[in-house]
Write a protein that holds these residues in place. Sequence first.
Motif, PDB file in Angstrom:
ATOM      1  N   GLU A  73      15.345  27.451 100.252  1.00 19.92           N
ATOM      2  CA  GLU A  73      14.200  27.101 101.089  1.00 19.92           C
ATOM      3  C   GLU A  73      13.280  26.171 100.296  1.00 19.92           C
ATOM      4  OE1 GLU A  73      12.270  30.746 102.193  1.00 19.92           O
ATOM      5  OE2 GLU A  73      14.016  31.475 103.298  1.00 19.92           O
ATOM      6  N   ARG A 138      12.881  28.019  96.652  1.00 13.43           N
ATOM      7  CA  ARG A 138      13.275  29.406  96.448  1.00 13.43           C
ATOM      8  C   ARG A 138      14.626  29.661  97.080  1.00 13.43           C
ATOM      9  NH1 ARG A 138       8.173  31.334 100.135  1.00 13.43           N
ATOM     10  NH2 ARG A 138       9.062  30.733 102.143  1.00 13.43           N
ATOM     11  N   ARG A 140      17.165  32.550  98.907  1.00 13.60           N
ATOM     12  CA  ARG A 140      17.210  33.819  99.626  1.00 13.60           C
ATOM     13  C   ARG A 140      18.650  34.311  99.645  1.00 13.60           C
ATOM     14  NH1 ARG A 140      13.799  36.332 102.838  1.00 13.60           N
ATOM     15  NH2 ARG A 140      12.435  34.534 103.055  1.00 13.60           N
ATOM     16  N   LEU A 145      14.240  37.335  97.670  1.00 17.01           N
ATOM     17  CA  LEU A 145      13.714  35.980  97.598  1.00 17.01           C
ATOM     18  C   LEU A 145      13.398  35.660  96.144  1.00 17.01           C
ATOM     19  CD1 LEU A 145      13.028  33.678  99.535  1.00 17.01           C
ATOM     20  CD2 LEU A 145      10.716  34.565  99.656  1.00 17.01           C
ATOM     21  N   GLU A 147      12.119  32.747  93.446  1.00 16.55           N
ATOM     22  CA  GLU A 147      11.475  31.450  93.267  1.00 16.55           C
ATOM     23  C   GLU A 147      12.158  30.702  92.134  1.00 16.55           C
ATOM     24  OE1 GLU A 147       7.137  29.852  91.997  1.00 16.55           O
ATOM     25  OE2 GLU A 147       7.206  31.110  93.804  1.00 16.55           O
TER      26      GLU A 147
END
Length: 156
Positions: A73, A138, A140, A145, A147
Amino acid sequence: MAPGAGQRQPGVTGFVASHGGDATLVRALTTLVKLERASITRNTPTTVGVTLINSGAGHTVPTGNPHKAYVIEVVLLDANGKELAPPHLITLRRTVEATAPYRTIADERIAAQESKTWNATFTPASKGAPGLGAVVVRARLGTELIELRRVSLDIK
């Protein structure tokens, strides 16, 4: 499983000591972020370049299991930490046939010592808070999640 695998380790904030946990992925991938400029203006399109380099794993990321996929993301946050635009999503996975012999149909993983580069274009919402914001990359995996990189930028 090694003793203590999957448990928080003293003195290591935010990392899980297990193969596939936060620390392992952060060590496996070098994450580069390229910004057009150090500031962005709300309601004006901006492009963010992201390069993921598999510099630390001796295998593909994610590993060969076709049930394991990372959704990368790329998120643009305002000064209050709120998303200024919908996240840009990139999926790293291997897709196989549904029946034996389970041949690979598509492979979007990153091989050892290789890289993948993407450009994400955002139009930041005009109602976002001005000030010091960030581009965050980040990963997933299920509900986890992780970073990978945070780069500050000025939101105008």
